[in-house]
Scaffold this motif. Sequence first.
Motif: not given
Length: 104
Positions: A9-12, A18-19, A29-32, A60-62
């Motif tokens: 999935s997108f979240v995975d 992020l890892q 950045e996460l979408l890309a 921002r996300w972590a």
Amino acid sequence: MGDERVRGSFVDRAIDALQAAATPLTTGELLAAAGSAGSVRTAVQKLSADDRLVRTGRNRWALAGTGATPYSPLAARSTAAPRHRRQPPTLPPATELLRPPHTP
């Protein structure tokens, strides 16, 4: 076959990014990194719904459990300078308003 399909999935995929980055990333950045062409709004909804992630800033996300400070829009507003509010006009006391006009 040459055509590599992105799995998960997108979240995975965002979690994988992020890892690999080992630092908070923006929604864009996460979408890309996830190879997703979805909207930022949809991405934020999906990221917010997953307990493995924590929002660390407006955009921002972590990874959860990394000690990142969670973002709180209310806390961000409370540290900002207070807005100057316009005061209502000062009126004379009600007794002055009700007094008949002075006649000579």
